[in-house]
Structure formats: C-alpha cells, structure tokens
Design a protein around this motif. Structure first.
Motif, PDB file in Angstrom:
ATOM      1  N   LEU A 193       0.841  -1.212   0.000  1.00  0.00           N
ATOM      2  CA  LEU A 193       0.000   0.000   0.000  1.00  0.00           C
ATOM      3  C   LEU A 193       0.872   1.258   0.000  1.00  0.00           C
ATOM      4  CD1 LEU A 193      -2.636  -1.189   2.623  1.00  0.00           C
ATOM      5  CD2 LEU A 193      -3.151  -0.552   0.254  1.00  0.00           C
ATOM      6  N   ALA A 194       1.914   1.220   0.831  1.00  0.00           N
ATOM      7  CA  ALA A 194       2.793   2.395   0.933  1.00  0.00           C
ATOM      8  C   ALA A 194       3.531   2.635  -0.382  1.00  0.00           C
ATOM      9  CB  ALA A 194       3.784   2.204   2.083  1.00  0.00           C
ATOM     10  N   GLU A 195       4.032   1.544  -0.973  1.00  0.00           N
ATOM     11  CA  GLU A 195       4.767   1.681  -2.260  1.00  0.00           C
ATOM     12  C   GLU A 195       3.856   2.207  -3.354  1.00  0.00           C
ATOM     13  OE1 GLU A 195       6.169  -2.247  -3.235  1.00  0.00           O
ATOM     14  OE2 GLU A 195       7.379  -2.293  -1.398  1.00  0.00           O
ATOM     15  N   ALA A 196       2.618   1.691  -3.379  1.00  0.00           N
ATOM     16  CA  ALA A 196       1.705   2.048  -4.473  1.00  0.00           C
ATOM     17  C   ALA A 196       1.070   3.420  -4.274  1.00  0.00           C
ATOM     18  CB  ALA A 196       0.606   0.997  -4.587  1.00  0.00           C
ATOM     19  N   GLY A 197       0.991   3.863  -3.028  1.00  0.00           N
ATOM     20  CA  GLY A 197       0.291   5.129  -2.750  1.00  0.00           C
ATOM     21  C   GLY A 197      -1.224   4.968  -2.767  1.00  0.00           C
ATOM     22  N   THR A 198      -1.689   3.726  -2.612  1.00  0.00           N
ATOM     23  CA  THR A 198      -3.137   3.471  -2.555  1.00  0.00           C
ATOM     24  C   THR A 198      -3.675   3.896  -1.187  1.00  0.00           C
ATOM     25  OG1 THR A 198      -2.789   1.536  -3.964  1.00  0.00           O
ATOM     26  CG2 THR A 198      -4.908   1.665  -2.799  1.00  0.00           C
ATOM     27  N   GLY A 199      -4.751   4.687  -1.189  1.00  0.00           N
ATOM     28  CA  GLY A 199      -5.326   5.157   0.070  1.00  0.00           C
ATOM     29  C   GLY A 199      -6.136   4.066   0.759  1.00  0.00           C
ATOM     30  N   VAL A 200      -6.109   4.092   2.084  1.00  0.00           N
ATOM     31  CA  VAL A 200      -6.924   3.170   2.883  1.00  0.00           C
ATOM     32  C   VAL A 200      -7.903   4.000   3.703  1.00  0.00           C
ATOM     33  CG1 VAL A 200      -6.899   1.496   4.785  1.00  0.00           C
ATOM     34  CG2 VAL A 200      -5.105   1.427   3.040  1.00  0.00           C
ATOM     35  N   VAL A 201      -9.180   3.645   3.609  1.00  0.00           N
ATOM     36  CA  VAL A 201     -10.185   4.367   4.404  1.00  0.00           C
ATOM     37  C   VAL A 201     -10.563   3.499   5.603  1.00  0.00           C
ATOM     38  CG1 VAL A 201     -12.389   5.531   4.416  1.00  0.00           C
ATOM     39  CG2 VAL A 201     -11.063   5.420   2.287  1.00  0.00           C
TER      40      VAL A 201
END
Ligand SMILES: CSC[C@H]1O[C@@H](n2cnc3c(O)ncnc32)[C@H](O)[C@@H]1O
Ligand SMILES: [Zn+2]
Length: 430
Positions: free
Chosen positions: A260-268
């Motif tokens: 998630l951190a590498e991709a920059g995908t947001g987590v809600v």
C-alpha cells in the motif's frame, strides 16, 4: 468579487496549530482568500465564529449515503450474514426514489455534523448525484458492482453501468462531483470481470474504489484458493495504484502494508463499522508509520449507525490504541488529519486544510458547551469530546450550507418525512 467572512473564531491550521483569525472567502471561486486578523469588515456575508473553532470541512471517505434508510433495520450480526440475510434483500427492493430519499436524509445529517465531502458506493447513482448537487457538498460517487450470483449478461451490464456512471457524472454539480469505478470487493466480483473492469477504468483515467481485507471470512478464502494475500491479488489485477483507494483494510499483514505504501493506494479506516460488525481492528498506527495515506469513513448508516465524523474520530483514536496496545498510538492530531487532509488525499477531492488559495470547505464548531470546557487543547477536543451537533455553520465551495444550525440547501423536516415514508413502504414490499 463576492465575499464571505468567517469572523472572530479560532482557526485550525494544517500544522495542527490554532490561531485567532478570520477567514475570508471568494464565493465566486469557492476558495480561501485570506486567513488573519480583522479581515474585510465589508464582506458580502459574515458568519459569526466568536467562541468557535473553524476547522476544515470533514471528509467522509467511505460511505453508502442512501443506507440511512436502513439505519436500525438489521443490527448485531457479522458482515456476511448481515448483508445476505437482511441488507441485500432490502436493497433489491429499493427504488430510485427511495435512494434519493435516503441520500437526502444522509446529506442533511452530514451537513449538520460538519462534513463537506464524501466518497460513496451505491446504485441509482443519478439520484444520489442530483441530491449532492442540491445539497452543495462535494462527492466522489460510483456505482457498486457485484457479479456474484449473476449470469454473464447481468454481470457485464452492471460493469457497464459503473463505467457509464463514472463517465457521465465526472465534473457534475459545477465540478463538485467526481467519480470512480467501484467493484464491491475482491470476493464479490469474479476475477475474469475484475481484470477487464479495472483495466477499462484506468485506461480512461477513472480511479477504482472497493472494499478489501474487511473480515477474515473474506481474506481466508482468497489465501486458501490463490495462495496469496488479497492485496497481492489486487496488485496483480492492477487495482493498487496511487489513484485507487480501498475501504477497511482491517486484516492486512506487514507485506500488504508495504504494498500500500509503495503504491500510494489510500486506505479508508471505518472504525465504527468494523467494531459493530466485529470485523476486527485495523492496524492504523502501523499504516501511518509505513507512510500509507489513511482516511476516515463512516461506512453506511446501517453498520454505524450514524454519519457523524466526530464519532468516527473518537472511535478511530480509541480503537487505534487498543489495536496497537499503546495509549500513544493514533493520537488526536492523527485522527483529525485522517478525517480532513488524509481523507481528501485518499479520495482525491479538494479540501481537508484551511489555507490561502485552497478550497473554502469548512465547519465552525461551537465551543460553548459543558463537554468542551475548559478549552485545554482544541485538537484534543475535536478528536475526543466534540460531537456533530456542536457544528454551528457549514461551508462548502464557498457556499453556506448551514447557518446557525439551519440547513439552507435541503429541507430537513421534508427529508425526514420522505425517508420515513420510503422505509414504511419498503417494509411492506420486503
Ligand atoms: C453494490 S453497492 C455497495 C454495497 O455495499 C454494501 N455494504 C455496506 N456496508 C458494507 C461493508 O461494510 N462491507 C461490504 N459491503 C458493504 C451495501 O449494502 C451495498 O450493497
Ligand atoms: Zn462499505
């Protein structure tokens, strides 16, 4: 130039400091012109903020706004049974008019509790978009797709509707509405469809939003069948990019957090829903430490059971500490950031910070209440003690949506009446 002045309050700045200041807004552009002492007394309109804290409008980064209709309809069950036994049968009977009624009720609730932007996954999206246009909020909307239990023609029709809605409504409501493609989850949309759906969306620059890693009942079959974690599968499907954002992320392991951190995908993060459905405790401090963009969402009012982002901040702080077994984890400034700038970044909507040139999306919180006295630390009060009902004024895109606790853009009593009628009729049909 047409101006709005929010006068005499204390203003929460992006660095979590608080200063005595007015906020001057360009209503034509919907942006903040200035923040400082004694600003333009001749503004076209003034909102009194004496004794109040002016905060960025709260951003509810994962919601199903029309589910206000199903508030209290089915409680005290885990996710899978709740959806299959109660919620999905009821939703199958919802008409476009019902969804409009539920959305308007939810939007009134949001405006009254200082929310100015939200991301939403549901169906009958044209009705939701019309309600958002009228209400004056910002939103990232999408049609949620489930292919489970559908034949190929129906599954493809659902996907086509999601892409069509994303194309048609992007930029609606004077640009306040943006869109996303919304596969419901990694288990309710079959791989053959997900792969194509996501590729088609990304090819047109449409972001993807979905539920992921919410319960162990959802994670375990993916691991068993594929021999890989859900977010490794999501990455393979192309659904883990910097434009995409997922809801829940409760059961994520360290390798998935790195992805998630590498991709920059947001987590809600949706703490109230995760507690109510006993889905689990998301490792929020670990996500923050890894540099993941974390936003905050209520989920629908049927699993929460309200859309109050103040409640959500408090829940996030409390649950974050329990999950980390550390009282210093998920501290007050962290949850305030998650409900504002973090959510805005995750869903890529303007707002989330009060700064010159930025969006004039704000909430004015009345501090004159026993539960907010004394004013030792206003960021602490926002996170732990304030309630949605403390919000006095709400402004989005420079427009006053609520003034002195009166919602100006929607009729509160009529919205409640329509929702009551809609659910009474639904109960007869289901
Ligand atoms: C197909 S539209 C969206 C769909 O999602 C359902 N829903 C509401 N809350 C949750 C949740 O916490 N996890 C998964 N799905 C959820 C909603 O009822 C709609 O059917
Ligand atoms: Zn949800």
């Amino acid at each position: 130039m047409n101006t709005l002045r929010i006068a005499g309050g204390q203003v929460l700045r992006p660095d979590a400091t608080v200063e005595d200041a007015d906020v001057l807004v360009d209503r034509d552009e919907g942006t903040i012109l200035d923040i400082g002492a004694d600003l333009d007394a001749d503004a076209d309109e003034t909102l009194d903020a004496e004794g109040c804290l002016v905060t960025p409008g709260l951003v509810n980064a994962h919601c199903h706004v029309a589910m206000t209709l199903l508030r209290g309809y089915a409680d005290d069950k885990p996710l899978d049974a709740w959806l299959r036994e109660d919620i999905w049968p009821a939703e199958a009977a919802l008409t476009p008019e019902d969804v409009r009624a539920g959305a308007e009720l939810g939007l009134v609730e949001m405006i009254k509790s200082g929310t100015t932007a939200f991301a939403d996954m549901y169906f009958h999206v044209p009705e939701i978009a019309a309600a958002v246009d009228e209400a004056g909020l910002r939103a990232r909307l999408g049609h949620g797709v489930v292919t489970l239990g559908k034949d190929d023609a129906d599954a493809r029709a659902d996907i086509d509707e999601s892409l069509d809605v994303a194309r048609e409504f992007d930029g609606a409501a004077d640009g306040r509405i943006r869109t996303a493609a919304m596969p419901h989850s990694l288990t309710t949309v079959a791989e053959e469809y997900l792969r194509e759906f996501v590729a088609d969306a990304h090819a047109e620059g449409i972001p993807v939003h979905y539920h992921a890693n919410e319960t162990t009942d959802e994670v375990d079959p993916i691991v068993d069948e594929r021999g890989e974690r859900p977010l490794s599968y999501a990455k393979e499907l192309g659904m883990l990019t910097g434009d995409d954002f997922l809801a829940h992320g409760v059961h994520v392991d360290d390798a998935e957090i790195d992805l998630l951190a590498e991709a920059g995908t947001g987590v809600v993060h949706c703490p109230a829903s995760n507690m109510k459905l006993a889905s689990g405790m998301a490792p929020v401090q670990k996500l923050l430490d890894a540099g993941v963009t974390v936003g905050l969402g209520t989920d629908g009012a049927a699993s929460n059971n309200d859309l109050d982002m103040f409640d959500e901040m408090r829940d996030a702080a409390m649950l974050g500490k329990l999950a980390a077994d550390d009282a210093s984890a998920v501290a007050a400034p962290d949850v305030v950031r998650m409900a504002t700038a973090g959510s805005a970044a995750a869903v890529d909507l303007p707002g989330g910070a009060l700064e010159v040139g930025g969006a004039a999306d704000l909430a004015v919180v009345d501090l004159d209440a026993p539960h907010l006295a004394p004013a030792n630390d206003l960021v602490s009060h926002l996170a732990y003690a304030a309630r949605g009902s403390d919000v006095r004024h709400t402004v989005c895109d420079g427009r006053v949506l609520m003034r002195d606790r009166e919602v100006l853009t929607l009729e509160e009593d009529a919205a409640m009446a329509r929702a009551r009628e809609a659910i009474a009729s639904l109960r007869e049909r289901v």
